[in-house]
Scaffold this active site. Sequence first.
Site, PDB file in Angstrom:
ATOM      1  N   CYS A 113       0.821  -1.228   0.000  1.00  0.00           N
ATOM      2  CA  CYS A 113       0.000   0.000   0.000  1.00  0.00           C
ATOM      3  C   CYS A 113       0.846   1.266   0.000  1.00  0.00           C
ATOM      4  CB  CYS A 113      -0.957   0.006   1.183  1.00  0.00           C
ATOM      5  SG  CYS A 113      -1.998  -1.452   1.265  1.00  0.00           S
ATOM      6  N   HIS A 254      -3.499   7.329   2.256  1.00  0.00           N
ATOM      7  CA  HIS A 254      -3.920   5.977   1.867  1.00  0.00           C
ATOM      8  C   HIS A 254      -5.210   5.636   2.604  1.00  0.00           C
ATOM      9  CE1 HIS A 254      -4.144   1.784   1.250  1.00  0.00           C
ATOM     10  NE2 HIS A 254      -3.673   1.439   2.440  1.00  0.00           N
ATOM     11  N   ASN A 284     -10.055  -0.321   0.428  1.00  0.00           N
ATOM     12  CA  ASN A 284      -8.604  -0.181   0.402  1.00  0.00           C
ATOM     13  C   ASN A 284      -8.092  -0.705  -0.941  1.00  0.00           C
ATOM     14  OD1 ASN A 284      -5.849  -0.496   0.665  1.00  0.00           O
ATOM     15  ND2 ASN A 284      -5.934  -1.313   2.756  1.00  0.00           N
TER      16      ASN A 284
END
Length: 327
Positions: A113, A254, A284
Amino acid sequence: MSRTSIIGTGSYAPAKVLTNRDLEKRVQTSDEWIVERTGIRERRVAADDEAASDLALAAALPALELASTRADELDLIVVGTISADMPMPSCAAFLQAKLGATKAFAFDVSAACAGSIYALSIADQFIRSGTARRALVVGVEVLTRIVDWEDRNTCILFGDGAGAAVLGPSADPDRGLLSAHLHSDGRAAPMLWIPGGGSKTPLTHEGLDQKLNKVAMNGKEVFKYAVRALTDVSHEALAANGLTAAQLDHVIAHQANIRIIDAVLQRIGVPREKCWLNIEKYGNTSSASLPMSLDEANRAGKLRPGDLVLMLAIGAGLAWGGAVVRW
Ligand code: COA
């Protein structure tokens, strides 16, 4: 050395929507639980014929257009991804071919990520050193292909998408990427990993039955680590530029969990209104999340010349980073 500017952004979310209600039919969960614990209402799922490089292409094209840059002007393509088209070659290689970016050298960055903030920082080095004049940075994931759809701890969280940014030297020395701060803690690797399918545990029929090729996570530990690490790197990035949190105009973070974002914002003292949020729609999307958010904020006209933007991301590794941009 000149600074690096983000001169174009783009993003792409696949058309298919998977809602929390849809997930209620697959695992023991509820829309209420998912919304309350994560902030996610739905996520996107790539079509069967869409691979990571197809999503990346769909994000890169509008970024190039906004940057008035032709693909054959690109010197460099860096893709942050952990769900590339195949283990070898890189997603960036397929993207380069699809774009016709014949001059560019292209490679992937594996920082989960944090992939796009790592990619941004790497591309920045090439631009500032004068080695490259135009770079394309992409974060792309097709995570729905690598999650265990029977594991309610993970399958509710992730979605597919891509975000892109075109970088070039800044005409104004005061604007552009001011600094990027990257960190890793490999001791935390078991908190979030895909344990099988690599050289340590090549996949066998047994391994497939045990779903070793799927994401496994200790959500609670990742949550605590993420809040601490993102808070620390925010302070580090602000201090490096002699800035206070009050001077920030935007946070582009994020989108892993709304409670992680809120906890970090609260600790650094930035109101939620300054943070672009789209976790509700996409979940996500790992490395895609940051550049997708940046593109949405950019196209919504939120980012004005001179605005100070703090970017934050964390993921498996664990790997994380923060960057400050004067837009
Ligand atoms: N639906 C309903 N209940 C669920 C559930 C779901 N989808 N997932 C877990 N639960 C249950 C658990 O089994 C547990 O039940 P138990 O108490 O009977 O054992 C209970 O809910 C609480 O679980 P817990 O893990 O403590 O929940 P949480 O508040 O920590 O939320 C996450 C779980 C995964 C949402 C949260 O930990 C998180 O977001 N962590 C960070 C993950 C992340 O961002 N990863 C990517 C980093 S880039």
